[in-house]
Design a protein around this motif. Structure first.
Motif, PDB file in Angstrom:
ATOM      1  N   GLY A 191       0.831  -1.197   0.000  1.00  0.00           N
ATOM      2  CA  GLY A 191       0.000   0.000   0.000  1.00  0.00           C
ATOM      3  C   GLY A 191       0.863   1.243   0.000  1.00  0.00           C
ATOM      4  O   GLY A 191       1.706   1.431  -0.873  1.00  0.00           O
ATOM      5  N   ALA A 192       0.677   2.097   1.010  1.00  0.00           N
ATOM      6  CA  ALA A 192       1.456   3.333   1.106  1.00  0.00           C
ATOM      7  C   ALA A 192       2.704   3.167   1.956  1.00  0.00           C
ATOM      8  O   ALA A 192       3.415   4.134   2.206  1.00  0.00           O
ATOM      9  N   HIS A 193       2.994   1.921   2.390  1.00  0.00           N
ATOM     10  CA  HIS A 193       4.090   1.684   3.324  1.00  0.00           C
ATOM     11  C   HIS A 193       5.284   1.047   2.618  1.00  0.00           C
ATOM     12  O   HIS A 193       5.146   0.024   1.946  1.00  0.00           O
ATOM     13  N   LEU A 194       6.459   1.660   2.801  1.00  0.00           N
ATOM     14  CA  LEU A 194       7.682   1.176   2.169  1.00  0.00           C
ATOM     15  C   LEU A 194       8.681   0.765   3.239  1.00  0.00           C
ATOM     16  O   LEU A 194       8.863   1.483   4.227  1.00  0.00           O
ATOM     17  N   VAL A 195       9.316  -0.383   3.036  1.00  0.00           N
ATOM     18  CA  VAL A 195      10.356  -0.853   3.941  1.00  0.00           C
ATOM     19  C   VAL A 195      11.644  -1.051   3.146  1.00  0.00           C
ATOM     20  O   VAL A 195      11.672  -1.802   2.165  1.00  0.00           O
ATOM     21  N   ALA A 196      12.694  -0.351   3.558  1.00  0.00           N
ATOM     22  CA  ALA A 196      14.036  -0.557   3.018  1.00  0.00           C
ATOM     23  C   ALA A 196      14.823  -1.287   4.091  1.00  0.00           C
ATOM     24  O   ALA A 196      15.202  -0.686   5.106  1.00  0.00           O
ATOM     25  N   TYR A 197      15.068  -2.580   3.894  1.00  0.00           N
ATOM     26  CA  TYR A 197      15.665  -3.387   4.949  1.00  0.00           C
ATOM     27  C   TYR A 197      17.141  -3.082   5.179  1.00  0.00           C
ATOM     28  O   TYR A 197      17.650  -3.344   6.266  1.00  0.00           O
TER      29      TYR A 197
END
Length: 401
Positions: free
Chosen positions: A261-267
């Motif tokens: 959705g509108a959530h981004l994760v850069a690990y």
């Protein structure tokens, strides 16, 4: 008649100057990894930082990356104590980092306006050094947020909040190797990532902001593959606890990027520019580059939505950071695409980046109106996939190469 003509001319000028009523508002967030302007244990110097016996200025070290730091919210993890004093005693550690406040000002002049202060080098010079960091960073013109340190637990967990182009932004940070709370006058401490991650994420969720960024310094060094437990808690912090962006760092290597959705994760953002780090070019294709991300948001009826994500592989992070170009950049984008493919599932999409002529990679949402997205299609699996899988799956330590 003169007044009538003037009114017509003014109306025409306003129609030309103002955007169409249906024009989308855009916001660019830049994410960079571990940052510092001095070698391990080196004295602080207002002229720059020391690397191999040579003085390096911030302007010199950043010259090759400056155009990529243009954005509205530009984030990096400041992995160093900030002080103008050389007499503060260091802790008994293999590597300790400190830099002069002038170096932070040079980073800010280059475009960085948000720093995380929570990491395993924040307390290299004890709680007194951390207190120095807080006071100096707070005085740097242009910085909008610097979460992660505090004199009390409340202050260390408190999101830093500011407004950018009409968007309310909240930023929180938590890192490994914390301690020293509560701290005395002129001192500061830090929470511990493994124990305090849930509390920091929960407090960020409570903040009434449209864009929430959670910075996390965590994980195993040199491992591009993210542990399943970390994936689960980062996803909960994003889609579950409301963080718009979760930005991970510490491992010195890039990891996969995902969106839900509108959530981004850069690990893992890897190294950005740190004179205290080694030349990562000595490692394999899964570990020899840093990662800079540019996230393009548009505001629609339901709030901010990710329209584009640009991924830029970096080289020279130990001295003069610069974009990695040509076939070398293309191959590292294929590494990122493989790492992203491992994140697919459960309503989550691991991002694949299509190579661009400038060495960056581009991902576009299906409804993107950005002109660069015309005709965008997901890239094919790399012809060197077997090599990539083997390299990323190796167990690597600091002395492996």
């Amino acid at each position: 008649m003169v007044k009538f003509r003037f009114a017509l001319a003014l109306l025409a000028l306003l129609q030309f100057a103002l955007p169409p009523a249906n024009a989308q508002e855009r916001l660019t967030v830049v994410l960079a990894g571990d940052t510092g302007l001095n070698g391990g244990g080196a004295p602080v110097d207002a002229r720059g930082g020391w690397k191999g016996g040579r003085l390096v200025t911030g302007a010199e070290a950043l010259a090759g990356i400056a155009p990529w730091l243009e954005g509205d919210v530009v984030f990096a993890n400041l992995e160093s104590v900030v002080t103008n004093r050389n007499e503060i005693a260091a802790r008994d550690k293999m590597f300790v980092f400190r830099m002069h406040p002038q170096g932070v000002r040079e980073f800010a002049e280059a475009g960085i306006n948000v720093f995380s202060l929570a990491n395993n080098h924040a307390l290299d010079y004890g709680t007194r050094g951390a207190g120095e960091t807080l006071s100096h960073v707070a005085a740097v013109p242009g910085l909008r947020a610097w979460p992660g340190l505090g004199r009390t637990r409340d202050e260390a967990t408190r999101p830093h909040v500011f407004e950018m182009r009409g968007v309310k932004v909240a930023v929180s940070a938590v890192g490994n190797a914390g301690g020293g709370l509560p701290a005395g006058e002129g001192r500061a401490g830090m929470l511990q990532e493994r124990a305090d991650f849930p509390d920091v994420a929960a407090r960020l969720r409570e903040e009434d902001a449209e864009l929430r960024i959670l910075s996390v310094h965590y994980g195993r060094e040199f491992d591009p593959l993210t542990d399943a437990a970390d994936v689960a808690r980062f996803r909960h912090a994003a889609a579950g606890a409301g963080a718009t962006i979760v930005a991970g760092h510490h491992a010195h290597v890039a990891k996969g990027v995902e969106i839900s959705g509108a959530h981004l994760v850069a690990y893992g953002l890897g190294n950005f520019l740190h004179l205290g780090t080694q030349n990562m070019a000595r490692f394999d294709i899964c570990r020899d580059f840093g990662l800079l991300l540019r996230v393009g948001y548009v505001r629609g009826d339901e709030g901010l939505a990710v329209e584009t994500v640009e991924a830029l592989p970096l080289t020279g992070m130990h001295l003069r950071v610069a974009p990695m170009g040509g076939e070398a950049a293309r191959l590292r984008l294929e590494v990122l695409n493989y790492l992203g493919s491992r994140l697919d599932g459960d309503g989550v999409q691991g991002l694949r980046f299509r190579p661009q002529s400038d060495g960056s990679g581009l991902w576009c949402a299906s409804d993107a109106t950005d002109a660069r997205c015309a005709g965008w299609v997901e890239p094919e699996v790399s012809a060197r996939q077997a090599e990539i899988v083997a390299a990323c799956g190796k167990v690597v330590t600091r002395g492996s190469f």
